[in-house]
Design an enzyme around this catalytic site. Sequence first.
Site, short mmCIF file in Angstrom:
data_model
loop_
_atom_site.label_atom_id
_atom_site.label_comp_id
_atom_site.label_asym_id
_atom_site.label_seq_id
_atom_site.Cartn_x
_atom_site.Cartn_y
_atom_site.Cartn_z
N GLY A 173 73.15 120.00 88.31
CA GLY A 173 72.29 120.37 89.42
C GLY A 173 71.94 119.18 90.30
N ILE A 174 70.85 119.35 91.06
CA ILE A 174 70.34 118.31 91.92
C ILE A 174 69.37 117.44 91.12
CG2 ILE A 174 68.83 117.85 93.90
CD1 ILE A 174 69.87 120.33 95.19
N GLY A 175 69.35 116.17 91.42
CA GLY A 175 68.34 115.32 90.78
C GLY A 175 68.89 113.98 90.37
N ILE A 204 69.00 112.48 87.39
CA ILE A 204 69.80 112.39 86.17
C ILE A 204 71.23 112.89 86.40
CG2 ILE A 204 70.06 113.27 83.81
CD1 ILE A 204 67.03 113.01 83.50
N GLU A 244 76.44 126.42 89.38
CA GLU A 244 75.64 127.26 90.28
C GLU A 244 75.37 126.55 91.59
OE1 GLU A 244 71.03 126.79 89.18
OE2 GLU A 244 72.30 127.39 87.52
N ILE A 259 61.33 119.82 81.30
CA ILE A 259 60.02 119.20 81.49
C ILE A 259 59.40 118.76 80.17
CG2 ILE A 259 57.65 119.66 82.25
CD1 ILE A 259 58.86 121.45 84.44
#
Length: 477
Positions: A256-258, A260, A279, A354
């Site tokens: 995904g985005i981010g 890491i 996705e 989280i």
Amino acid sequence: MASTLTRLGAGILSKFGRSVASPTRLQSRPYYLYSPEPFHPIPDKQPLCMTADEAVTVVTSGMRIFVHGCAATPIPLLDALARYGKEAKLHNVELIHIHTEGPGILAQPEYDGIFRCNNLFIGANCREAVNAGRADFTPIFLSEIPNLFRRKIWQLDIALIQVSPPDNHGFCTLGPSVDCTRAAIQNAKYIIALVNPNMPRTFGDGVIHMSHCDVVVTGTDPLPVISQHCCSEEEEQIGRLISENLVQDGATLQMGIGSIPDAVLSKLYGHRDLGVHSEMFSDGIIDLVNKGAITNAKKTIQTGKIVSSFAFGSKKLYNFMNNNPSVVFNDVAFVNNTAVICQNPKVTALNSCIEIDLTGQVISDSIGTKMYSGVGGQVDFIRGAALGLDGLGKPILAMQSQTHKGSSKIVPFLKQGGGVVTTRAHVHYLVTEYGIAYMFGKNLRQRAYELIKIAHPKHRECLEKAAFDRLKVMPCP
């Protein structure tokens, strides 16, 4: 673009008159012969060309409106809707969307009672409104959102979308955001499209013929972009651990985005024949494609192509995907289908979280009682990787060992109100900057042992005591 619309026979407001605001126009579309498929041209039907302020006058109180999300958020249409909502004294208009970009004006306190956002995934611009009670959140797997529309669980009156300009045949595309939008435009009674030359023209399921739009509005605003973020030392270490130990040559990646995911991608230049079935994706894959690390040559599903349902990043990313046949955007019901994902080789799914307790329960959408994001596609891909037909899939969760305030993210008990997105049974790999915990097939005391090993050193003694209090036995390998 204007000449293209003229050739398509787009009307003007005077031709349509104020009947645009009549709710009787919003009926099920009788011109579909078989199914609501937005691809084929509809004979003798052309969209009407209006300003944004004119187009939204079709909205009446109590309607349910779908809003195109992420990089394709039609911000000018939302701004016009905000103005019209006050002017027409609308009330109880429901807006359905995944995360949107822009200021999120319709979720502001001054529009309370006029509009109510129902978030299928919470973005930063709606987070405060959800937690203040002015907006809603519906927990749902990303892969199942299209079923809400296709099974008529939610009846959509209007879809507000943004599209690339029509080609010579009248075909537009949904650009970088097909996701659940394809299902929405298949089932909405009325479609208002913002036609923007800054929208990349993309391949896959996001093609819509202009004749399926009821109204078109022209716009030239640049698409939203992600601000650049430098990875921390901890994130860089997580990236090294994952890239060196868990990503194999020929693997099919979901990231995904981010920070890491970006840290992992930046360390994969030495890998070969990587593929992408995800996705979503962002800028991190561009250099890997250009340097030959990503070829998609080993994939089983759509070999040779990057497969995704949406993308969000910089202008460089939008240029990369524009008219690029090696990048395919598909309906999220297909992209995130576990039965599809598991067919690719060495599926390596990387998702962030989280908080995790010592038994392996994972919080990904909330911080205690405060909603933060959503369920998304984490479970879709964790299961797809775990069930890989070649037995080589790797479902990975990653996070820094502690918060910015120094609290451990590995905890004896989850915070009150926190929602478990990924269950104990789903978890295989959990990675922090201190190492990799493998939990598949481990009992509770073994899981506690593995997790304490990768916790921040200053928290390990307390976690060990808490594990004994909870499990009545010392954690052990």
